[in-house]
Design an enzyme around this catalytic site. Structure first.
Site, mmCIF file in Angstrom:
data_model
loop_
_atom_site.group_PDB
_atom_site.id
_atom_site.type_symbol
_atom_site.label_atom_id
_atom_site.label_comp_id
_atom_site.label_asym_id
_atom_site.label_seq_id
_atom_site.Cartn_x
_atom_site.Cartn_y
_atom_site.Cartn_z
ATOM 1 C CB CYS A 45 -0.901 0.042 1.235
ATOM 2 S SG CYS A 45 -2.025 -1.331 1.358
HETATM 3 C C1 BEZ Z 1 0.568 -4.674 1.901
HETATM 4 O O1 BEZ Z 1 0.131 -3.564 1.569
HETATM 5 O O2 BEZ Z 1 1.759 -4.942 1.788
HETATM 6 C C2 BEZ Z 1 -0.379 -5.733 2.421
HETATM 7 C C3 BEZ Z 1 -1.541 -5.373 3.100
HETATM 8 C C4 BEZ Z 1 -2.369 -6.371 3.609
HETATM 9 C C5 BEZ Z 1 -2.057 -7.710 3.423
HETATM 10 C C6 BEZ Z 1 -0.905 -8.052 2.704
HETATM 11 C C7 BEZ Z 1 -0.064 -7.069 2.210
#
Ligand code: BEZ
Length: 225
Positions: A45
């Site tokens: 994200c």
């Molecule tokens: C991420 O943004 O890296 C992420 C968020 C939730 C679950 C897995 C990865």
């Protein structure tokens, strides 16, 4: 059933990192992209939001307003945005709102919750949001939906490419082929037949099959198509 292309994007009121908003008022007469994230302070994200911040001029030049959503509260977003701004080295500070959706009210309204990954839950057992994207036009109609899993960061140039295609197709009677990018040849819309073809596109029509006719990107020429 979830939201479909052609539906009016549901209106909502929410607190965001930029203060409270009413969604339809925020969009007004612009194009908009509403895109969701599973969680604050997560690696994928973070890369996505810094990529969007760095592309903000590309969205603005197309008249597109940005609005993110993540399943945390606004105070958490504000802290996270500092990290994102540090990543982009302040060159393009993140200046669009991120909705605080800790209770998943808007995620539920837009059917953004993860149903396929049972492990994708927060410490209260609530499902995270998936990486959904809604492209919404100035009439507040949903024109594209995308849903990516939490593990896979989105390709924002693809979203800009779709906006270019939709905006061109709304203005001219054309569609766009596979892997099209602005400036490439476009396809004469199948509904354009008979004398209308010459009227709209002149001699600039390459007929591959009667149902597959190419013409130049109308934005690169002074035509009435
Ligand atoms: C991420 O943004 O890296 C992420 C968020 C939730 C679950 C897995 C990865």
């Amino acid at each position: 059933m979830g939201l479909r292309l052609g539906d009016i994007a549901p209106d909502f009121e929410a607190d965001t990192s930029k203060g409270p908003i009413k969604f339809h008022e925020y969009i007004k007469d612009s194009w908009a992209i509403l895109f969701s994230h599973p969680d604050d302070y997560t690696p994928v994200c973070t890369t996505e939001l810094s990529a969007v911040a760095l592309s903000s001029a590309d969205f603005a030049s197309r008249g597109v307003k940005l609005i993110g959503l993540s399943a945390n509260d606004v105070e958490s977003h504000k802290g996270w945005i500092k990290d994102i701004d540090a990543l982009t080295q302040g060159s393009d500070p993140l200046d669009f709102p991120i909705v605080g959706d800790k209770d998943r009210k808007i995620a539920t309204l837009y059917d953004m919750l993860d149903h396929q990954d049972a492990t994708n839950i927060d410490n209260k057992g609530l499902p995270f949001t998936v990486r959904a994207v809604f492209i919404i036009d100035p009439k507040q109609t949903i024109r594209l939906t995308l849903t990516y899993p939490a593990s896979t960061g989105r390709n924002f140039p693809e979203i800009l490419r779709v906006i270019d295609s939709l905006q061109l197709g709304d203005k001219h009677k054309i569609t766009t082929p596979a892997n099209w990018n602005k400036g490439d040849k476009v396809i004469v819309h199948p509904s354009v037949q008979g004398e209308k073809v010459k009227e709209l596109f002149g001699d600039d029509v390459e007929v591959v099959y009667p149902y597959l006719r190419f013409t130049s990107d109308p934005s690169t020429k002074k035509e009435k198509a």
